[in-house]
Structures are given as structure tokens and as C-alpha cells.
Design a protein around this motif. Structure first.
Motif, PDB file in Angstrom:
ATOM      1  N   LYS A  28      12.851  -3.372  -0.378  1.00  0.00           N
ATOM      2  CA  LYS A  28      11.621  -2.690  -0.797  1.00  0.00           C
ATOM      3  C   LYS A  28      11.580  -1.266  -0.266  1.00  0.00           C
ATOM      4  N   PRO A  29      10.927  -0.380  -1.010  1.00  0.00           N
ATOM      5  CA  PRO A  29      10.770   1.009  -0.538  1.00  0.00           C
ATOM      6  C   PRO A  29      10.107   1.040   0.837  1.00  0.00           C
ATOM      7  N   SER A  30      10.559   1.962   1.653  1.00  0.00           N
ATOM      8  CA  SER A  30      10.109   2.221   3.027  1.00  0.00           C
ATOM      9  C   SER A  30      10.710   1.239   4.038  1.00  0.00           C
ATOM     10  N   GLU A  31      11.392   0.194   3.574  1.00  0.00           N
ATOM     11  CA  GLU A  31      11.985  -0.755   4.502  1.00  0.00           C
ATOM     12  C   GLU A  31      13.408  -0.320   4.907  1.00  0.00           C
ATOM     13  N   THR A  32      14.051  -1.170   5.700  1.00  0.00           N
ATOM     14  CA  THR A  32      15.386  -0.857   6.210  1.00  0.00           C
ATOM     15  C   THR A  32      16.457  -1.651   5.479  1.00  0.00           C
ATOM     16  N   LEU A  36      20.072   1.624   7.284  1.00  0.00           N
ATOM     17  CA  LEU A  36      19.490   2.815   6.667  1.00  0.00           C
ATOM     18  C   LEU A  36      17.988   2.589   6.562  1.00  0.00           C
ATOM     19  N   THR A  37      17.228   3.402   7.290  1.00  0.00           N
ATOM     20  CA  THR A  37      15.781   3.201   7.353  1.00  0.00           C
ATOM     21  C   THR A  37      15.038   3.963   6.261  1.00  0.00           C
ATOM     22  N   SER A  38      13.794   3.583   6.059  1.00  0.00           N
ATOM     23  CA  SER A  38      12.877   4.294   5.157  1.00  0.00           C
ATOM     24  C   SER A  38      13.494   4.557   3.795  1.00  0.00           C
ATOM     25  N   VAL A  39      13.993   3.513   3.165  1.00  0.00           N
ATOM     26  CA  VAL A  39      14.709   3.688   1.898  1.00  0.00           C
ATOM     27  C   VAL A  39      13.745   4.000   0.752  1.00  0.00           C
ATOM     28  N   THR A  40      14.305   4.698  -0.226  1.00  0.00           N
ATOM     29  CA  THR A  40      13.598   4.994  -1.475  1.00  0.00           C
ATOM     30  C   THR A  40      14.522   4.614  -2.634  1.00  0.00           C
TER      31      THR A  40
END
Lengths: 112, 108
Positions: free
Chosen positions: A13-17, A82-86
Motif C-alpha cells: 500500500k502507498p506510504s508503507e514499506t 524501501l519506505t514511504s512507497v508510492t
């Protein structure tokens, strides 16, 4: 002959790692550079970073603030976080030893 | 960052013809640490050339690499049907490592 295999969630999900593991068979992480590379659908390859067997790391400056690559104590696995994914992080992710040995790749989609 | 520019973007050739692919770096690549890969749809890249001119294990001798500094070339002497694919260059001599955008070799 060394072989590599990526594993991890195919959907994040977006914002997750994003977390992936690369398992090494036919060898161990006692030499060489161990890299992560990604390829967005229909696009070129992007180097994410590497960990040297000594433990030194080097990351793509464009991702450095969000990336961590580490080696497991077993020395037959290394990982990518990879953190804070988009959505822009949607790609096939490959692990590799040096230039010669690559995993088959795993598709990670970032979507809610 | 060392930017790699590959040309042409697409190369349309017939089997048996010679293919010449270029990879130009924005700054000199240390140690001529440049690799060439072949990638087919749905597959991982396969190493063809490392160190600018050394063929990887099992790579046919119709593939050759040359160059140093900022200009590198991959040559396929006579295209076989299985050679139609996308080719990537990568430099691993300067930090950060970088890839070119790829050249597609397609059947004319």
C-alpha cells in the motif's frame, strides 16, 4: 553455480514499506557486491544500491533517504527495505551478485 | 552521477546483418568497468560483456565489446534470430552505478 531468488509481497500500500529478500543458493555472501535493481513496467533498469560482503553499502542518491540493504547473519540472504512507497515504486525488483548473476525478478505493485 | 546515453533507441536489422550499439558516458568510466546485458521480454537481464570487452561465460563470440573512457560499443557480428532483444549498458566504475536507457534491436 550461484543462483538468486527474490521473495516478498507482490502488493504494497502507498506510504508503507516495501520489503524483499534475496536468497542465495550455491554460494554465500562472503565475496562480491550484492545489488538490488528495479525496472518499472515498460521502462529501463534503475540501480537501487548494493551491499559489499564486508558490510559497506552504497545507494542511489535518488533513493538514499528511503532505502536500506542488509545481509542476514546466515549470509545466504540479503534484504531490501524501501519506505514511504508510492505508485512510482511499482516495478520488477531484481537482486544480483556483481554483474553476472541475477534473480528472475519479482513484481511489486504499489496500490491501495 | 554518470549518465549513460545509448544510441540508437531502436535498431531495425535483418538476421545475418551486423549490429553496432553505442553507450556514451557523461564522464570517464573508471577502470572501463562497463557491462552489456541482453534482455528478452519477461526475463531478467543476461550479462554479455563485462570490463568493456570481456565476454561472459557461455556468450557466443559474435558478441564483442570495445571502448574506454566515455565511449563504448557492443557489436553483434551477424545477428541470429535469438539476438533480437533489448540491450542495456551499465557502468560500475563510478559511484553511483548507473544504467543506460536501453537499445531495442528489432527485426526489419
Amino acid at each position: 553455480q550461484v543462483q538468486l531468488q527474490e521473495s516478498g509481497p507482490g502488493l504494497v500500500k502507498p506510504s508503507e514499506t516495501l520489503s524483499l529478500i534475496c536468497t542465495v543458493s550455491g554460494g554465500s555472501i562472503n565475496s562480491h557486491y550484492w545489488s538490488w535493481i528495479r525496472q518499472p513496467p515498460g521502462k529501463g533498469l534503475e540501480w537501487i544500491g548494493y551491499i559489499h560482503y564486508s558490510g559497506n553499502t552504497n545507494y542511489n542518491p535518488s533513493l538514499r533517504s528511503r532505502v536500506t540493504i542488509s545481509v542476514d547473519s546466515s549470509r545466504i540472504q540479503f534484504s531490501l527495505k524501501l519506505t514511504s512507497v508510492t505508485a512510482a515504486d511499482t516495478a520488477v525488483y531484481y537482486c544480483a551478485r556483481g554483474t553476472a548473476a541475477w534473480g528472475q525478478g519479482t513484481l511489486v505493485t504499489v496500490s491501495s | 552521477e554518470t549518465v549513460l546515453t545509448q544510441s540508437p533507441g531502436t535498431l531495425s536489422l535483418s538476421p545475418g546483418e551486423r549490429a553496432t550499439l553505442s553507450c556514451r558516458a557523461s564522464q570517464s568510466v573508471s577502470g572501463s568497468n562497463l557491462a552489456w546485458y541482453q534482455q528478452k521480454a519477461g526475463q531478467a537481464p543476461r550479462l554479455l560483456i563485462f570490463g568493456a570487452s570481456s565476454r561472459a561465460t557461455g556468450i557466443p563470440d559474435r558478441f564483442s565489446g570495445s571502448g574506454s573512457g566515455t565511449d563504448f560499443t557492443l557489436t553483434i557480428s551477424r545477428l541470429e534470430p535469438e539476438d533480437f532483444a533489448v540491450y542495456h549498458c551499465q557502468q560500475y566504475g563510478n559511484s553511483p552505478w548507473t544504467f543506460g536507457q536501453g537499445t531495442k534491436v528489432e527485426i526489419k
